[in-house]
Design a protein around this motif. Sequence first.
Motif, PDB file in Angstrom:
ATOM      1  N   GLN A 349       0.815  -1.208   0.000  1.00  0.00           N
ATOM      2  CA  GLN A 349       0.000   0.000   0.000  1.00  0.00           C
ATOM      3  C   GLN A 349       0.853   1.265   0.000  1.00  0.00           C
ATOM      4  O   GLN A 349       0.504   2.267  -0.642  1.00  0.00           O
ATOM      5  CB  GLN A 349      -0.944  -0.006   1.204  1.00  0.00           C
ATOM      6  N   GLN A 350       1.981   1.244   0.718  1.00  0.00           N
ATOM      7  CA  GLN A 350       2.781   2.449   0.855  1.00  0.00           C
ATOM      8  C   GLN A 350       3.803   2.630  -0.265  1.00  0.00           C
ATOM      9  O   GLN A 350       4.215   3.755  -0.551  1.00  0.00           O
ATOM     10  CB  GLN A 350       3.497   2.445   2.208  1.00  0.00           C
ATOM     11  N   VAL A 351       4.210   1.533  -0.898  1.00  0.00           N
ATOM     12  CA  VAL A 351       5.278   1.620  -1.896  1.00  0.00           C
ATOM     13  C   VAL A 351       4.804   1.179  -3.284  1.00  0.00           C
ATOM     14  O   VAL A 351       4.875   1.933  -4.244  1.00  0.00           O
ATOM     15  CB  VAL A 351       6.503   0.775  -1.456  1.00  0.00           C
ATOM     16  N   VAL A 352       4.299  -0.060  -3.374  1.00  0.00           N
ATOM     17  CA  VAL A 352       3.991  -0.633  -4.687  1.00  0.00           C
ATOM     18  C   VAL A 352       2.857   0.110  -5.372  1.00  0.00           C
ATOM     19  O   VAL A 352       2.882   0.320  -6.588  1.00  0.00           O
ATOM     20  CB  VAL A 352       3.645  -2.131  -4.548  1.00  0.00           C
ATOM     21  N   GLN A 353       1.851   0.537  -4.599  1.00  0.00           N
ATOM     22  CA  GLN A 353       0.703   1.203  -5.220  1.00  0.00           C
ATOM     23  C   GLN A 353       1.065   2.537  -5.871  1.00  0.00           C
ATOM     24  O   GLN A 353       0.303   3.055  -6.682  1.00  0.00           O
ATOM     25  CB  GLN A 353      -0.417   1.404  -4.197  1.00  0.00           C
ATOM     26  N   ALA A 354       2.223   3.070  -5.527  1.00  0.00           N
ATOM     27  CA  ALA A 354       2.670   4.306  -6.174  1.00  0.00           C
ATOM     28  C   ALA A 354       3.259   4.047  -7.554  1.00  0.00           C
ATOM     29  O   ALA A 354       3.513   4.978  -8.315  1.00  0.00           O
ATOM     30  CB  ALA A 354       3.706   5.009  -5.293  1.00  0.00           C
ATOM     31  N   ASN A 355       3.478   2.784  -7.881  1.00  0.00           N
ATOM     32  CA  ASN A 355       4.069   2.435  -9.160  1.00  0.00           C
ATOM     33  C   ASN A 355       3.011   2.421 -10.256  1.00  0.00           C
ATOM     34  O   ASN A 355       1.807   2.538  -9.999  1.00  0.00           O
ATOM     35  CB  ASN A 355       4.745   1.061  -9.065  1.00  0.00           C
ATOM     36  N   SER A 356       3.444   2.241 -11.484  1.00  0.00           N
ATOM     37  CA  SER A 356       2.542   2.169 -12.633  1.00  0.00           C
ATOM     38  C   SER A 356       1.539   1.027 -12.471  1.00  0.00           C
ATOM     39  O   SER A 356       1.835  -0.016 -11.889  1.00  0.00           O
ATOM     40  CB  SER A 356       3.364   1.933 -13.904  1.00  0.00           C
ATOM     41  N   TYR A 357       0.324   1.225 -13.029  1.00  0.00           N
ATOM     42  CA  TYR A 357      -0.713   0.192 -12.977  1.00  0.00           C
ATOM     43  C   TYR A 357      -0.203  -1.118 -13.571  1.00  0.00           C
ATOM     44  O   TYR A 357      -0.429  -2.202 -13.021  1.00  0.00           O
ATOM     45  CB  TYR A 357      -1.951   0.667 -13.736  1.00  0.00           C
ATOM     46  N   TYR A 358       0.496  -1.056 -14.680  1.00  0.00           N
ATOM     47  CA  TYR A 358       0.940  -2.275 -15.356  1.00  0.00           C
ATOM     48  C   TYR A 358       2.061  -2.968 -14.590  1.00  0.00           C
ATOM     49  O   TYR A 358       2.156  -4.204 -14.590  1.00  0.00           O
ATOM     50  CB  TYR A 358       1.381  -1.954 -16.788  1.00  0.00           C
ATOM     51  N   LEU A 359       2.909  -2.196 -13.924  1.00  0.00           N
ATOM     52  CA  LEU A 359       3.936  -2.814 -13.089  1.00  0.00           C
ATOM     53  C   LEU A 359       3.313  -3.414 -11.832  1.00  0.00           C
ATOM     54  O   LEU A 359       3.784  -4.427 -11.319  1.00  0.00           O
ATOM     55  CB  LEU A 359       5.013  -1.796 -12.735  1.00  0.00           C
ATOM     56  N   ARG A 360       2.243  -2.794 -11.333  1.00  0.00           N
ATOM     57  CA  ARG A 360       1.526  -3.393 -10.193  1.00  0.00           C
ATOM     58  C   ARG A 360       0.920  -4.742 -10.583  1.00  0.00           C
ATOM     59  O   ARG A 360       0.894  -5.677  -9.790  1.00  0.00           O
ATOM     60  CB  ARG A 360       0.425  -2.453  -9.690  1.00  0.00           C
ATOM     61  N   GLU A 361       0.385  -4.828 -11.821  1.00  0.00           N
ATOM     62  CA  GLU A 361      -0.142  -6.109 -12.285  1.00  0.00           C
ATOM     63  C   GLU A 361       0.935  -7.188 -12.260  1.00  0.00           C
ATOM     64  O   GLU A 361       0.691  -8.313 -11.803  1.00  0.00           O
ATOM     65  CB  GLU A 361      -0.684  -5.972 -13.716  1.00  0.00           C
ATOM     66  N   LEU A 362       2.120  -6.854 -12.766  1.00  0.00           N
ATOM     67  CA  LEU A 362       3.231  -7.805 -12.742  1.00  0.00           C
ATOM     68  C   LEU A 362       3.593  -8.187 -11.319  1.00  0.00           C
ATOM     69  O   LEU A 362       3.850  -9.352 -11.009  1.00  0.00           O
ATOM     70  CB  LEU A 362       4.456  -7.196 -13.433  1.00  0.00           C
ATOM     71  N   PHE A 363       3.653  -7.184 -10.440  1.00  0.00           N
ATOM     72  CA  PHE A 363       4.004  -7.425  -9.045  1.00  0.00           C
ATOM     73  C   PHE A 363       3.013  -8.393  -8.397  1.00  0.00           C
ATOM     74  O   PHE A 363       3.412  -9.344  -7.717  1.00  0.00           O
ATOM     75  CB  PHE A 363       4.023  -6.101  -8.275  1.00  0.00           C
ATOM     76  N   LYS A 364       1.710  -8.163  -8.593  1.00  0.00           N
ATOM     77  CA  LYS A 364       0.700  -8.993  -7.941  1.00  0.00           C
ATOM     78  C   LYS A 364       0.732 -10.424  -8.457  1.00  0.00           C
ATOM     79  O   LYS A 364       0.538 -11.374  -7.694  1.00  0.00           O
ATOM     80  CB  LYS A 364      -0.684  -8.372  -8.142  1.00  0.00           C
ATOM     81  N   LEU A 365       0.988 -10.588  -9.747  1.00  0.00           N
ATOM     82  CA  LEU A 365       1.087 -11.943 -10.292  1.00  0.00           C
ATOM     83  C   LEU A 365       2.300 -12.663  -9.714  1.00  0.00           C
ATOM     84  O   LEU A 365       2.212 -13.829  -9.306  1.00  0.00           O
ATOM     85  CB  LEU A 365       1.185 -11.885 -11.821  1.00  0.00           C
ATOM     86  N   ASP A 396      13.661   4.463 -15.545  1.00  0.00           N
ATOM     87  CA  ASP A 396      14.128   4.531 -16.931  1.00  0.00           C
ATOM     88  C   ASP A 396      13.088   5.109 -17.876  1.00  0.00           C
ATOM     89  O   ASP A 396      13.425   5.614 -18.945  1.00  0.00           O
ATOM     90  CB  ASP A 396      14.512   3.132 -17.422  1.00  0.00           C
ATOM     91  N   LYS A 397      11.807   5.006 -17.514  1.00  0.00           N
ATOM     92  CA  LYS A 397      10.742   5.374 -18.429  1.00  0.00           C
ATOM     93  C   LYS A 397       9.903   6.518 -17.855  1.00  0.00           C
ATOM     94  O   LYS A 397       9.494   6.483 -16.699  1.00  0.00           O
ATOM     95  CB  LYS A 397       9.816   4.179 -18.691  1.00  0.00           C
ATOM     96  N   LYS A 398       9.633   7.518 -18.706  1.00  0.00           N
ATOM     97  CA  LYS A 398       8.750   8.593 -18.274  1.00  0.00           C
ATOM     98  C   LYS A 398       7.313   8.102 -18.162  1.00  0.00           C
ATOM     99  O   LYS A 398       6.577   8.471 -17.265  1.00  0.00           O
ATOM    100  CB  LYS A 398       8.841   9.756 -19.265  1.00  0.00           C
ATOM    101  N   ALA A 404       5.241  -2.706 -21.585  1.00  0.00           N
ATOM    102  CA  ALA A 404       6.417  -2.761 -20.713  1.00  0.00           C
ATOM    103  C   ALA A 404       6.500  -4.078 -19.958  1.00  0.00           C
ATOM    104  O   ALA A 404       7.596  -4.532 -19.596  1.00  0.00           O
ATOM    105  CB  ALA A 404       6.383  -1.598 -19.718  1.00  0.00           C
ATOM    106  N   GLN A 405       5.335  -4.711 -19.712  1.00  0.00           N
ATOM    107  CA  GLN A 405       5.340  -6.003 -19.018  1.00  0.00           C
ATOM    108  C   GLN A 405       6.095  -7.051 -19.829  1.00  0.00           C
ATOM    109  O   GLN A 405       6.991  -7.741 -19.319  1.00  0.00           O
ATOM    110  CB  GLN A 405       3.894  -6.459 -18.765  1.00  0.00           C
ATOM    111  N   LEU A 406       5.729  -7.199 -21.105  1.00  0.00           N
ATOM    112  CA  LEU A 406       6.377  -8.204 -21.945  1.00  0.00           C
ATOM    113  C   LEU A 406       7.810  -7.802 -22.283  1.00  0.00           C
ATOM    114  O   LEU A 406       8.685  -8.666 -22.449  1.00  0.00           O
ATOM    115  CB  LEU A 406       5.566  -8.411 -23.225  1.00  0.00           C
ATOM    116  N   LYS A 407       8.065  -6.504 -22.374  1.00  0.00           N
ATOM    117  CA  LYS A 407       9.429  -6.030 -22.643  1.00  0.00           C
ATOM    118  C   LYS A 407      10.352  -6.410 -21.491  1.00  0.00           C
ATOM    119  O   LYS A 407      11.501  -6.824 -21.706  1.00  0.00           O
ATOM    120  CB  LYS A 407       9.409  -4.514 -22.837  1.00  0.00           C
TER     121      LYS A 407
END
Length: 448
Positions: A349-365, A396-398, A404-407
Amino acid sequence: MGHNVDIAALKQVDVQVLSFNALLASGAKLALDNYQRPYVWTQEKIHQLLDDLNEFHHKSDQSIYYLGSLLLHRTVDGMFVIDGQQRLSSLAVLYYSLKGKLPENLAFHYRSPISVKNLRIAQQIIQQAKPDFNQEIFDKLQFTVIVVDREDLAFTFFDTQNNRGVPLNATDLLKAYHLRAIRNDVPEQGEALQMQCAKRWEDVQLGGGKSEEGVKKDFAPELFHTYLWRARHWIGQNDNQYERHDLILESFQHQSIQPLKIDEVPLYAGRSNTFARTLSLDTNNEYRLTLNPVAISENPILLPFELRQPIHKGVGFFLYAQKYAALLNELFYSDRPSKPLMQFRVFYQQVVQANSYYLRELFKLAALMYYDQFAEFRLLEFSQRLELVFGAIRLDKKYIFQQAQLKYLKESQLNIFNVINSSYRPDEVMQYLKKDRVLLASYHRITV
């Protein structure tokens, strides 16, 4: 060249045009079978229906208002609605609002809390709108009614026909398919197992808790698209793709395996299973493990399944789905988490949720796969190391787009999901994350 026509099948199909009132006055009670999904019409669709009927009543010079086709399956037990539940349910609420009673011969029963909530909202909208057309409108609402006698023919229509305005999700079709797969020479046993599995599916639909926006929803599509399909198919680095409707059906329906017995699921060796050959579900809703039969807890999290194991038709499909819905719920939403789980959630909640939606999807999986493999052991450490990697991608990415997930999988030395799935100890996962190629390259650019 002409198509072959099944003459015998055509003889078992009746087609006629009926009004809403005429349909319900025909004498046959219309019911819902246990495979049906919840009532899911949105507020916008109810408003649209009322607006359309108002416009028809005041401005149209037509004598009928056409509402598409209905598909009914005629059995010795009655007439079951295969396609048309959403429209008929909405019209039943409208009928009740105008006439103060429910339509005769419409014997719909809803078990899902999702249905109950949406039906109440529909009733409130209609009552507040105060339609200025009268009950005679039901003589003008017209359907093409298709009635079939054969179950296989009914579901051939069901699998290929869209609900008017509410296309069927792949998970709706999976539910219907695997409930049909539950068969037995003793009808009472098959029916009891179908009812149990229909209830388990409701647990799956509610198993994801609330979305990150705090709204309750049907969790089954997210479970199969974002978690189960990707966990099973993102196994390489260069040939990964995103899930689609047809790919979901291919993986969880067409490739599923017919068990020898409807109440028995073959098991495979893995971390959660080292001693059993099959899992049975009896009509008392209890599990049995064999070769050495032992009863196990009713908690589906303890079911000895693996994420990437084969899918078995019927009971096996529902138990598999229920386990991973429950596992995700325990990981992110359960009311009384253990200390390690609470630490994980605080970090998320304090760290990961601040990341991109698509990176959060990767994280949760990845978190699901790790938790399935190692439970709470070093869960927080894993989360912190994984977020360091994803944080490097963000630096690295703006902008972070879905691709980005598959990359990330393509540019990594190994597929992180394969690393987790094949590791025997958490140390193996931690060591890989420490040396992640994407992480090292990003921080090297920062320090140069």
